[in-house]
Every structure is written in C-alpha cells, then in structure tokens.
Write a protein that holds these residues in place. Structure first.
Motif: not given
Length: 221
Positions: A51-52, A54-56, A7, A19, A58, A15
């Motif tokens: 979307g959150t 996929y931000r964490h 990570r 997560y 991908p 965040a």
C-alpha cells in the motif's frame, strides 16, 4: 519538465526515506527482471507495505519512470555527445555502442527502449526525443557519405530489438557478445557495402504499432 518534477511538493523526511528505498529496490528489480518485475517483491525489498508503494506510485509506469530517470538522463546526454563528435561515423558508432551497453546492463531499460506506451505523456516524450536523436546521428553519418542512404530509424529500432534478444540469451554465458555482433552489423551499414534490399523499411506508423504490440504481447505472457 523532468521526471522528478512531476512529483510536486517535497515529501516529509520519513516519507522521503520510504520513497528512496522504493526507487532503489525498483531500480535493482527492474534491472534484473525487466519492466514486468513483481511490485510486491519491490515493496518487500524496500521494507514497506504494498500500500505504501501505491501511495507513492499509483501505477507501475510511475515507478518505472522514477527508477529509470538517472539512466535515461545518462543515455540522452551521451546521445547529445555523440552528435558533437567530429567524425560522423565515429559519432554513429559511439551512439550505438552506448545504447547497447546500457541495454546489456539493465533488462528494464532494454524493455523500455523496445516498447511504446500510448496514453502516457512522459514516456511518449522520452521516446520521441530518443527517436529524434537516432534520426540526427544517422542523418549526420549519411550526409557525410559514411552510412548507406537507405538505412532508416526503423532499421535502428529493429537492431535494438535483435540486440535485446541476444543480450537475454548471452547474459550469463557471454555477457559481452553483443559488441561483436554490433560491429558485424555496422559493417553492413557502411555506404561502400550498400546493395539493393528486397523490401522497403517499415513506415513510422508500422514501427510505432510494432512497439505498442510488443508491449501488449509481453504484458500478456
């Protein structure tokens, strides 16, 4: 390097909370529905937008690895313990009982054990370590004359596949049925029960290709 170390730098507190919620939701969803569980449902269960997620994470594999990390550590650690058991047969039996127990409790982990994911260095490293442990615990029992000498790593992986199907079939009606079948198979693996087999074992290349094909087939359903 551990999975969590991939990570990189630490997250902000808010965040980190998102997560952690995503990982917890993924762990529950993958355990219940397997590796192909809905990412949208995982995001919804975590209380975040897709979307959150996929931000964490991908890719799906990023999320899978984060969710499976504790179970993978447990499995790899227990496998090392099996190699330290004084009686090689007891170590062999203990290794398989632990592996099948983890399979029975987590559909996603069962899927992960059964498949290969070419091109993903993290999963390839984990599978290679698992294969090495299988070979070590098997060779130790064979060298002691307790397991028939013609059993190979491919035969153990085949057993994992068979057990996975049985777990799916009996999960509700008889969730511990796998233990009886495992010990029936273990009797067949004893050196004193050996008899000529009609076909040779799968080669390493055939086994790898079969695990890749199983992944491709499941993704295409």
């Amino acid at each position: 390097m551990t999975i969590s170390e991939v990570r990189g730098r630490p997250l902000r507190r808010d965040a980190q909370v998102r997560y952690d919620r995503l990982v917890a939701a993924a762990r529950a969803e993958f355990a219940a529905r397997g590796m192909d569980a809905s990412l949208e449902r995982i995001a919804r269960d975590a209380g975040v937008a897709i979307g959150t997620l996929y931000r964490h994470f991908p890719t799906r594999m990023d999320l899978l690895l984060a969710a499976f990390e504790p179970r993978l550590r447990e499995f790899l650690g227990e496998a090392e313990t099996a190699l330290q058991i004084e009686d090689p047969w007891d170590g062999f039996v203990g290794y398989l009982e632990n592996l099948f127990r983890l399979q029975a409790g987590d559909r996603g982990f069962n899927d992960f054990l059964s498949r290969r994911f070419p091109g993903n260095a993290a999963t390839e490293s984990i599978h290679d370590e698992m294969c090495l442990q299988i070979e070590q615990v098997l060779a130790r029992a064979q060298d002691a004359g307790r397991v028939r000498p013609d059993i190979t790593r491919a035969d153990i992986v085949n057993l994992i596949w068979f057990n996975g199907r049985m777990i799916d079939a009996t999960r509700i009606a008889a969730p511990n049925a796998w233990r009886r079948q495992l010990h029936i198979m273990l009797d067949a693996y004893r050196a004193e029960r050996a008899h000529p087999l009609p076909d040779p074992p799968m080669t390493d290349e055939q086994l790898y290709d079969a695990m890749v094909q199983l992944n491709s087939a499941d993704q295409g359903r």
